[in-house]
Design a protein around this motif. Structure first.
Motif, PDB file in Angstrom:
ATOM      1  N   ALA A  14       0.399  -1.394   0.122  1.00 44.62           N
ATOM      2  CA  ALA A  14      -0.233  -0.070  -0.035  1.00 44.62           C
ATOM      3  C   ALA A  14       1.249   1.414  -0.106  1.00 44.62           C
ATOM      4  CB  ALA A  14      -0.700  -0.020   0.575  1.00 44.62           C
ATOM      5  N   SER A  15       0.169   2.289  -1.259  1.00 39.30           N
ATOM      6  CA  SER A  15       1.244   3.979  -0.664  1.00 39.30           C
ATOM      7  C   SER A  15       0.512   4.598  -0.503  1.00 39.30           C
ATOM      8  CB  SER A  15       2.205   3.737  -1.653  1.00 39.30           C
ATOM      9  OG  SER A  15       1.485   3.936  -2.790  1.00 39.30           O
ATOM     10  N   GLY A  16       0.917   6.023  -0.279  1.00 42.59           N
ATOM     11  CA  GLY A  16      -0.103   7.031  -0.514  1.00 42.59           C
ATOM     12  C   GLY A  16      -1.611   7.625   0.151  1.00 42.59           C
ATOM     13  N   PHE A  17      -1.414   7.055   1.186  1.00 45.19           N
ATOM     14  CA  PHE A  17      -2.058   6.655   2.363  1.00 45.19           C
ATOM     15  C   PHE A  17      -1.893   6.452   3.664  1.00 45.19           C
ATOM     16  CE2 PHE A  17      -4.313   2.819   3.381  1.00 45.19           C
ATOM     17  CZ  PHE A  17      -3.368   2.054   2.510  1.00 45.19           C
ATOM     18  N   THR A  18      -2.692   6.394   4.513  1.00 50.17           N
ATOM     19  CA  THR A  18      -1.819   6.271   6.394  1.00 50.17           C
ATOM     20  C   THR A  18      -2.075   4.987   6.460  1.00 50.17           C
ATOM     21  OG1 THR A  18      -1.480   8.898   6.890  1.00 50.17           O
ATOM     22  CG2 THR A  18      -1.516   7.078   8.466  1.00 50.17           C
ATOM     23  N   PHE A  19      -1.101   3.629   5.883  1.00 52.01           N
ATOM     24  CA  PHE A  19      -2.245   3.139   6.017  1.00 52.01           C
ATOM     25  C   PHE A  19      -2.084   2.060   7.395  1.00 52.01           C
ATOM     26  CE2 PHE A  19      -1.903  -1.655   4.476  1.00 52.01           C
ATOM     27  CZ  PHE A  19      -1.118  -2.693   5.449  1.00 52.01           C
ATOM     28  N   SER A  20      -1.169   2.453   8.129  1.00 56.41           N
ATOM     29  CA  SER A  20      -1.936   1.957   9.138  1.00 56.41           C
ATOM     30  C   SER A  20      -2.838   2.640  10.555  1.00 56.41           C
ATOM     31  CB  SER A  20      -0.292   2.514  10.701  1.00 56.41           C
ATOM     32  OG  SER A  20      -0.208   3.889  10.536  1.00 56.41           O
ATOM     33  N   SER A  21      -3.837   3.710  10.091  1.00 56.35           N
ATOM     34  CA  SER A  21      -5.033   4.059   9.618  1.00 56.35           C
ATOM     35  C   SER A  21      -6.116   3.092   9.649  1.00 56.35           C
ATOM     36  CB  SER A  21      -4.533   5.462   9.997  1.00 56.35           C
ATOM     37  OG  SER A  21      -4.244   6.799  10.474  1.00 56.35           O
ATOM     38  N   ILE A  64      -9.012  -7.471   8.399  1.00 52.58           N
ATOM     39  CA  ILE A  64      -7.993  -6.735   9.872  1.00 52.58           C
ATOM     40  C   ILE A  64      -8.537  -5.125  10.195  1.00 52.58           C
ATOM     41  CG2 ILE A  64      -6.391  -6.142   8.443  1.00 52.58           C
ATOM     42  CD1 ILE A  64      -4.832  -8.192  10.300  1.00 52.58           C
ATOM     43  N   ASN A  65      -8.155  -5.260  11.480  1.00 53.99           N
ATOM     44  CA  ASN A  65      -8.487  -3.872  11.971  1.00 53.99           C
ATOM     45  C   ASN A  65      -6.743  -2.931  11.712  1.00 53.99           C
ATOM     46  OD1 ASN A  65      -7.231  -4.833  13.719  1.00 53.99           O
ATOM     47  ND2 ASN A  65      -8.543  -3.943  15.176  1.00 53.99           N
ATOM     48  N   SER A  66      -6.795  -1.807  11.689  1.00 54.86           N
ATOM     49  CA  SER A  66      -5.968  -1.179  11.832  1.00 54.86           C
ATOM     50  C   SER A  66      -4.807  -1.238  11.990  1.00 54.86           C
ATOM     51  CB  SER A  66      -6.705   0.207  11.934  1.00 54.86           C
ATOM     52  OG  SER A  66      -6.516   0.830  12.805  1.00 54.86           O
ATOM     53  N   GLY A  67      -4.877  -2.198  13.218  1.00 51.02           N
ATOM     54  CA  GLY A  67      -4.058  -2.043  13.933  1.00 51.02           C
ATOM     55  C   GLY A  67      -3.662  -3.604  14.059  1.00 51.02           C
ATOM     56  N   GLY A  68      -4.199  -4.298  13.119  1.00 52.60           N
ATOM     57  CA  GLY A  68      -3.736  -5.782  13.336  1.00 52.60           C
ATOM     58  C   GLY A  68      -3.932  -6.505  14.207  1.00 52.60           C
ATOM     59  N   GLY A  69      -4.767  -6.099  15.315  1.00 50.42           N
ATOM     60  CA  GLY A  69      -5.602  -7.038  16.224  1.00 50.42           C
ATOM     61  C   GLY A  69      -6.183  -7.952  16.585  1.00 50.42           C
ATOM     62  N   SER A  70      -7.280  -7.990  14.878  1.00 49.02           N
ATOM     63  CA  SER A  70      -8.780  -8.131  15.256  1.00 49.02           C
ATOM     64  C   SER A  70      -8.715  -8.875  13.623  1.00 49.02           C
ATOM     65  CB  SER A  70      -9.446  -7.428  15.455  1.00 49.02           C
ATOM     66  OG  SER A  70      -9.594  -7.050  16.860  1.00 49.02           O
ATOM     67  N   THR A  71      -9.370  -9.769  13.198  1.00 49.72           N
ATOM     68  CA  THR A  71      -9.734 -10.449  11.885  1.00 49.72           C
ATOM     69  C   THR A  71     -11.424 -11.032  12.175  1.00 49.72           C
ATOM     70  OG1 THR A  71      -8.183 -12.073  12.427  1.00 49.72           O
ATOM     71  CG2 THR A  71      -6.873 -10.413  11.144  1.00 49.72           C
ATOM     72  N   TRP A  72     -11.422 -11.080  10.656  1.00 47.02           N
ATOM     73  CA  TRP A  72     -12.746 -11.367  10.732  1.00 47.02           C
ATOM     74  C   TRP A  72     -12.720 -12.182   9.140  1.00 47.02           C
ATOM     75  CZ3 TRP A  72     -11.958  -7.064  12.388  1.00 47.02           C
ATOM     76  CH2 TRP A  72     -11.452  -6.530  13.235  1.00 47.02           C
ATOM     77  N   TYR A  73     -13.342 -13.689   9.027  1.00 46.71           N
ATOM     78  CA  TYR A  73     -12.994 -14.561   7.162  1.00 46.71           C
ATOM     79  C   TYR A  73     -14.550 -14.895   7.336  1.00 46.71           C
ATOM     80  CZ  TYR A  73      -8.191 -14.532   9.267  1.00 46.71           C
ATOM     81  OH  TYR A  73      -6.915 -14.493  10.151  1.00 46.71           O
ATOM     82  N   PHE A  83      -7.450 -19.976   6.076  1.00 42.64           N
ATOM     83  CA  PHE A  83      -6.909 -18.052   5.299  1.00 42.64           C
ATOM     84  C   PHE A  83      -6.070 -18.200   6.358  1.00 42.64           C
ATOM     85  CE2 PHE A  83      -8.333 -18.088   1.205  1.00 42.64           C
ATOM     86  CZ  PHE A  83      -8.332 -19.081   1.082  1.00 42.64           C
ATOM     87  N   THR A  84      -5.337 -16.559   7.071  1.00 42.43           N
ATOM     88  CA  THR A  84      -4.695 -16.233   8.147  1.00 42.43           C
ATOM     89  C   THR A  84      -3.973 -14.926   7.546  1.00 42.43           C
ATOM     90  OG1 THR A  84      -3.481 -17.452   9.482  1.00 42.43           O
ATOM     91  CG2 THR A  84      -3.238 -15.717   9.931  1.00 42.43           C
ATOM     92  N   LEU A  85      -4.755 -14.070   7.827  1.00 40.62           N
ATOM     93  CA  LEU A  85      -4.626 -12.310   8.019  1.00 40.62           C
ATOM     94  C   LEU A  85      -3.992 -11.686   8.708  1.00 40.62           C
ATOM     95  CD1 LEU A  85      -4.975 -10.256   4.888  1.00 40.62           C
ATOM     96  CD2 LEU A  85      -7.292  -9.414   6.429  1.00 40.62           C
ATOM     97  N   SER A  86      -3.135 -10.894   8.388  1.00 44.07           N
ATOM     98  CA  SER A  86      -2.166 -10.244   8.787  1.00 44.07           C
ATOM     99  C   SER A  86      -1.759  -9.029   7.920  1.00 44.07           C
ATOM    100  CB  SER A  86      -1.332 -10.979   9.522  1.00 44.07           C
ATOM    101  OG  SER A  86      -0.295 -11.570   8.268  1.00 44.07           O
ATOM    102  N   ARG A  87      -0.978  -8.122   9.411  1.00 40.23           N
ATOM    103  CA  ARG A  87      -0.500  -7.035   8.878  1.00 40.23           C
ATOM    104  C   ARG A  87       1.040  -6.258   8.737  1.00 40.23           C
ATOM    105  NH1 ARG A  87      -4.710  -2.806   8.654  1.00 40.23           N
ATOM    106  NH2 ARG A  87      -3.352  -1.218   8.120  1.00 40.23           N
TER     107      ARG A  87
END
Length: 117
Positions: A24-31, A51-60, A68-72
């Motif tokens: 990702a680029s062009g925006f504040t990814f972590s937000s 996945i939420n902005s902080g990476g602590g919550s995921t939904w499938y 599958f596992t989503l992370s950031r």
């Protein structure tokens, strides 16, 4: 400008694994929350995971839960989707999407995943 670039797709045998990335680029990814959405041949869009902005919550989606596992990595502005135990029905173009709320405002170009023997 906002850019989302997916990579990591390819041809894999049933039962195999792939890891998709979305740079990702062009925006504040972590937000921002992020999502993966897929489109199988001849079918509509199917939500896969959030996945939420902080990476602590995921939904499938039920169809991929447990496989599958989503992370950031917010330091690298990159989203990952680890896909294990792949099935032929996982064949699709996979898109990452930026999710500012209950909608998507930017999408990547997609990466093709084909599961076949």
């Amino acid at each position: 400008q906002v850019q989302l670039v997916e990579s990591g797709g390819g041809l894999v045998q049933p039962g195999g694994s792939l890891r998709l990335s979305c740079a990702a680029s062009g925006f504040t990814f972590s937000s921002y929350a992020m999502s993966w959405v897929r489109q199988a041949p001849g079918k509509g869009l199917e939500w896969v995971s959030d996945i939420n902005s902080g990476g602590g919550s995921t939904w499938y989606a039920d169809s991929v839960k447990g496989r599958f596992t989503l992370s950031r990595d917010n330091a690298k502005n990159t989203l990952y989707l680890q896909m294990n135990s792949l099935k032929p029905e996982d064949t699709a173009v996979y898109y990452c999407a930026k999710r500012p709320g209950s909608y998507y405002d930017y999408w990547g170009q997609g990466t093709q995943v084909t599961v076949s023997s």
